[in-house]
Scaffold this motif. Structure first.
Motif, PDB file in Angstrom:
ATOM      1  N   PRO A  33       0.803  -1.219   0.000  1.00  0.00           N
ATOM      2  CA  PRO A  33       0.000   0.000   0.000  1.00  0.00           C
ATOM      3  C   PRO A  33       0.845   1.281   0.000  1.00  0.00           C
ATOM      4  O   PRO A  33       0.311   2.337  -0.264  1.00  0.00           O
ATOM      5  N   GLY A  34       2.158   1.180   0.285  1.00  0.00           N
ATOM      6  CA  GLY A  34       3.023   2.358   0.262  1.00  0.00           C
ATOM      7  C   GLY A  34       2.843   3.273   1.456  1.00  0.00           C
ATOM      8  O   GLY A  34       2.118   2.950   2.408  1.00  0.00           O
ATOM      9  N   ASN A  35       3.533   4.410   1.418  1.00  0.00           N
ATOM     10  CA  ASN A  35       3.427   5.439   2.463  1.00  0.00           C
ATOM     11  C   ASN A  35       3.593   6.801   1.794  1.00  0.00           C
ATOM     12  O   ASN A  35       3.660   6.864   0.552  1.00  0.00           O
ATOM     13  N   ALA A  36       3.684   7.867   2.612  1.00  0.00           N
ATOM     14  CA  ALA A  36       3.752   9.209   2.013  1.00  0.00           C
ATOM     15  C   ALA A  36       5.036   9.398   1.193  1.00  0.00           C
ATOM     16  O   ALA A  36       5.077  10.215   0.273  1.00  0.00           O
ATOM     17  N   GLY A  37       6.081   8.612   1.509  1.00  0.00           N
ATOM     18  CA  GLY A  37       7.336   8.717   0.753  1.00  0.00           C
ATOM     19  C   GLY A  37       7.258   8.013  -0.590  1.00  0.00           C
ATOM     20  O   GLY A  37       7.674   8.554  -1.619  1.00  0.00           O
ATOM     21  N   THR A  38       6.692   6.812  -0.599  1.00  0.00           N
ATOM     22  CA  THR A  38       6.598   6.078  -1.872  1.00  0.00           C
ATOM     23  C   THR A  38       5.697   6.828  -2.844  1.00  0.00           C
ATOM     24  O   THR A  38       5.870   6.727  -4.059  1.00  0.00           O
ATOM     25  N   ALA A  39       4.747   7.606  -2.301  1.00  0.00           N
ATOM     26  CA  ALA A  39       3.829   8.371  -3.161  1.00  0.00           C
ATOM     27  C   ALA A  39       4.577   9.425  -3.982  1.00  0.00           C
ATOM     28  O   ALA A  39       4.053   9.923  -4.979  1.00  0.00           O
ATOM     29  N   MET A  40       5.815   9.735  -3.571  1.00  0.00           N
ATOM     30  CA  MET A  40       6.616  10.689  -4.344  1.00  0.00           C
ATOM     31  C   MET A  40       7.390   9.983  -5.465  1.00  0.00           C
ATOM     32  O   MET A  40       8.005  10.623  -6.301  1.00  0.00           O
ATOM     33  N   CYS A  41       7.393   8.645  -5.457  1.00  0.00           N
ATOM     34  CA  CYS A  41       8.136   7.872  -6.466  1.00  0.00           C
ATOM     35  C   CYS A  41       7.208   7.171  -7.440  1.00  0.00           C
ATOM     36  O   CYS A  41       7.658   6.666  -8.475  1.00  0.00           O
ATOM     37  N   GLY A  42       5.947   7.073  -7.115  1.00  0.00           N
ATOM     38  CA  GLY A  42       4.994   6.350  -7.949  1.00  0.00           C
ATOM     39  C   GLY A  42       3.603   6.533  -7.382  1.00  0.00           C
ATOM     40  O   GLY A  42       3.356   7.465  -6.613  1.00  0.00           O
ATOM     41  N   GLN A  43       2.706   5.616  -7.741  1.00  0.00           N
ATOM     42  CA  GLN A  43       1.326   5.749  -7.293  1.00  0.00           C
ATOM     43  C   GLN A  43       1.000   4.698  -6.235  1.00  0.00           C
ATOM     44  O   GLN A  43       1.172   3.497  -6.481  1.00  0.00           O
ATOM     45  N   ASN A  44       0.561   5.150  -5.080  1.00  0.00           N
ATOM     46  CA  ASN A  44       0.165   4.208  -4.018  1.00  0.00           C
ATOM     47  C   ASN A  44      -1.203   3.617  -4.335  1.00  0.00           C
ATOM     48  O   ASN A  44      -2.090   4.311  -4.838  1.00  0.00           O
ATOM     49  N   ILE A  45      -1.351   2.338  -4.003  1.00  0.00           N
ATOM     50  CA  ILE A  45      -2.601   1.622  -4.244  1.00  0.00           C
ATOM     51  C   ILE A  45      -3.056   1.052  -2.908  1.00  0.00           C
ATOM     52  O   ILE A  45      -2.259   0.424  -2.216  1.00  0.00           O
ATOM     53  N   ALA A  46      -4.328   1.212  -2.572  1.00  0.00           N
ATOM     54  CA  ALA A  46      -4.818   0.762  -1.259  1.00  0.00           C
ATOM     55  C   ALA A  46      -5.110  -0.740  -1.259  1.00  0.00           C
ATOM     56  O   ALA A  46      -6.266  -1.175  -1.171  1.00  0.00           O
ATOM     57  N   ILE A  47      -4.042  -1.526  -1.376  1.00  0.00           N
ATOM     58  CA  ILE A  47      -4.171  -2.988  -1.282  1.00  0.00           C
ATOM     59  C   ILE A  47      -3.121  -3.442  -0.272  1.00  0.00           C
ATOM     60  O   ILE A  47      -1.967  -2.997  -0.331  1.00  0.00           O
TER      61      ILE A  47
END
Ligand code: AMP
Ligand code: GLY
Length: 426
Positions: A32-46
């Motif tokens: 599902p990522g975090n606020a940091g990964t959201a700067m490298c790509g698209q977070n998905i709520a899985i």
């Protein structure tokens, strides 16, 4: 290539950061990522262990490569689930098969594997719940400190080390009779205590060839001077000064080569990272544990030192052609200091506003437990919040800059260790 990365920690932000630099990556999703990964790509709520939803997403978005950050999905068999389904079998998966993931999923399996392939490790015996009396008798033949390990995954908490034989017996009873770690603790490895300095060695393998990635040292205890409770990791440094050429030669000959040969001998499909937790006992390496993924917070210090295109290495890993690659490691040193929520690893509060990240210069922030609210504010969302990672000519310089920036970033009840790396700088 469209890539899906699973996980939500600092390890995944560091992987996402490195993957997103590759020209081979056209789109990166993180679940599902975090606020940091959201700067490298698209977070998905899985969730990163929801194999059915992950497979559905792979089909929907035509994902070409799946990179598995944490261990649970691997131990649950995500590799096999993707590779045996005609709809998803073309997807390249970075992570071992379910059989390979047993190296982390079962301590007893890992010990038996090491024994068969003569890989140096602590002497041990395994007991099941109906062998409580024998296990206690065996404990009495051992010397303190006593080391007990729940066989299965136990969220990093399944290892008990105590000097007190009565406490060891109580813990054993709790695992066997009181379900302390659920079914994970119904089988227990009791092993010899190894005295030395720990380090983490990382290998990327296609099951035949392998590349040795930069080594790192992790700081696991909450308190300075390695005191207090165990945590997921409070910081890391790379390289590890005592892991010199002579030591690493021993690691490769005595541990890495026989491990790969063991995988081949058992016909185990393994396209991914292998993390070998080692104890340096008077200059000789002994395996404490295998993990079938990268370490966290080691990844945060390892990724910046790899000059290769990581996605190209992944492609060759998945295609079984890693023999054509050589690893290109930077001579620079990296230090990562973890900022955690006050109270961690016990009870702590979440949802604290994080400020002054924009004042951080000369360091990289790798987010772990963070999220953004509707107003776009950055909030804490876990015990381990972020690493302050710095690359410099020397470890001393990297540590000094990371420490300065660790002081700058603010959130209520922030805590971090100020002694990360000092032991190896001496
Ligand atoms: P693990 O969950 O397997 O990483 O174990 C947690 C920690 O326990 C390790 O990082 C070591 O510090 C310690 N440990 C595990 N096994 C041993 C051992 N046989 N001797 C000494 N320390 C150990
Ligand atoms: N840092 C240790 C781990 O990832 O298991």
């Amino acid at each position: 290539m469209k890539i899906l990365l699973l996980g939500s920690g600092g390890r995944e932000h560091a992987l996402a950061w490195k993957i997103s630099k590759s020209l081979l990556c056209s789109q990166l999703y993180i679940a599902p990522g975090n606020a940091g990964t959201a700067m490298c790509g698209q977070n998905i709520a899985i969730a990163d262990n929801d194999i059915a939803s992950i497979k559905q997403f792979i089909l929907e978005k035509n994902i070409d490569m799946l990179v598995v950050g944490p261990e649970q999905a691997l131990v649950d068999g995500i590799y096999d689930a993707v590779k045996t389904d005609t709809g998803t079998q073309h997807v390249l998966v970075i992570g071992p098969s379910k059989a390979g993931a047993q190296l982390e999923g079962s301590k007893d399996y890992a010990k038996e594997f090491m024994q068969e392939y003569h890989i140096p490790t602590a002497a041990y015996r395994t007991f099941t719940a109906d062998e409580y009396e024998q296990a206690v008798a065996f404990l009495h033949t051992m010397q303190a400190p006593y080391v007990l390990k729940a066989d299965g995954l136990a969220a990093g908490k399944g290892v008990i080390i105590t000097d007190n034989i009565h406490q060891a017996e109580t813990e054993l009873h709790a695992m066997f009779m009181e379900n302390k770690f659920g079914t994970s603790g119904h089988k227990v490895v009791i092993e010899q205590y190894l005295k030395g300095i720990e380090l983490s060695v990382f290998v990327l393998t296609d099951g035949n060839s392998y590349l040795i990635l930069p080594s790192a040292k992790d700081y696991k205890r909450i308190g300075e001077g390695d005191t207090g409770l165990n945590t997921g990791g409070m910081g890391s440094v790379s390289p590890v000064p005592f892991a010199d050429e002579e030591f690493m030669q021993k690691v490769e000959e005595r541990i890495i080569k026989p491990t790969i040969q063991g995988l081949q001998h058992r016909d185990i499909i393994y396209h991914g990272f292998l993390f070998i937790g080692l104890m340096n006992v008077n200059g000789d390496p002994y395996v404490i544990e295998y993990n079938v993924r990268m370490g966290d917070p080691e990844t945060e210090s390892v990724m910046p030192r790899i000059n290769n295109d990581l996605v190209e290495l992944f492609l060759h890993t998945a295609h079984g052609s890693l023999h054509q690659d050589t690893i290109n490691i930077s001579n620079q040193c990296v230090a990562s200091i973890m900022l955690v929520s006050g109270g961690y690893p016990e009870k702590y509060e979440k949802g604290k506003i994080i400020t002054r990240c924009e004042e951080v210069v000369d360091s990289q922030i790798f987010h772990a437990g963070t999220r953004r609210n509707e107003q776009g504010e950055l909030l804490t969302a876990g015990g381990r919040v972020m690493t302050i990672t710095t690359m410099a000519d020397t470890l001393e310089k990297a540590l000094a800059i990371s420490n300065k920036n660790a002081e700058t970033v603010q959130f209520d009840k922030k805590y971090y260790r100020k002694d990360i790396g000092l032991d190896v700088c001496k």
